[in-house]
Design a protein around this motif. Sequence first.
Motif: not given
Length: 247
Positions: A60-85
């Motif tokens: 990666l040139n000119g960018i650190e991995r902390e400057q990357i935004a990553y959105l995985p597939q929805q199926s890999r996200i726990d929708r039942q985790f008890p947090i708010s929007v």
Amino acid sequence: MLHCENLTLGYDRHPAIHHLNLDVPAGQLLAIVGPNGAGKSTLLKGIMGQLKPLQGHLQLNGIEREQIAYLPQQSRIDRQFPISVTELVGMGLWHKLGSFGRLTKAHRHQIEHALQAVGMQGFANRPIASLSGGQMQRTLFARLYLQNAELILLDEPFNAIDSRTCQDLLQLLQHWHQQGRTILAVLHDSEQVRHHFPYSLLLARQLVAYGATTEVLTPENWQRARHQIESFDEHAPVCHQSEKDVA
């Protein structure tokens, strides 16, 4: 921004992507396409640093991995985790808050603005378990909005959501693209790619084609991609990793 040279990525030393050579300039809006099992999600994990190269290197040139935004597939996200929007979207401020930081009034104002940007105003206090698929994806895009990243990686961002949400989020991607951000998205809808993504990368465990979408998404290239996937040997020997191959 992204340079891959002889890059091989895989799991338990069995390759999922072979000997990929690729240069993606900053500011590109790029669709990553290919048959099932082509290595598309694997490439995103490699860019994120979740997988180390078995051979070759990824830079990666000119960018650190902390400057990357990553959105995985929805199926890999726990929708039942008890947090708010609000709590989920607020995770987009992790680089400012740290692991144990608390949301201030200013942070909550930023979250409210992000929710408005994705059409989710009024949902701040809802539990994420109560959201529809489209509402959940809008919420995840609000989290991306707050990350304000230079490189955005999206894994099947429009899968199984309603058409209105899809169009709204595509408009947001176009806005980010106009701001000069680099966007890589794994997609399956060829018509969607043709209408909204000027560049495409066609994978089938190896590079099939990369360039302007009109030149990449041809019947000949798709036939070649399907042939490469069908001829893949699941019992092929492992790749042997050497220290000089890992960057």
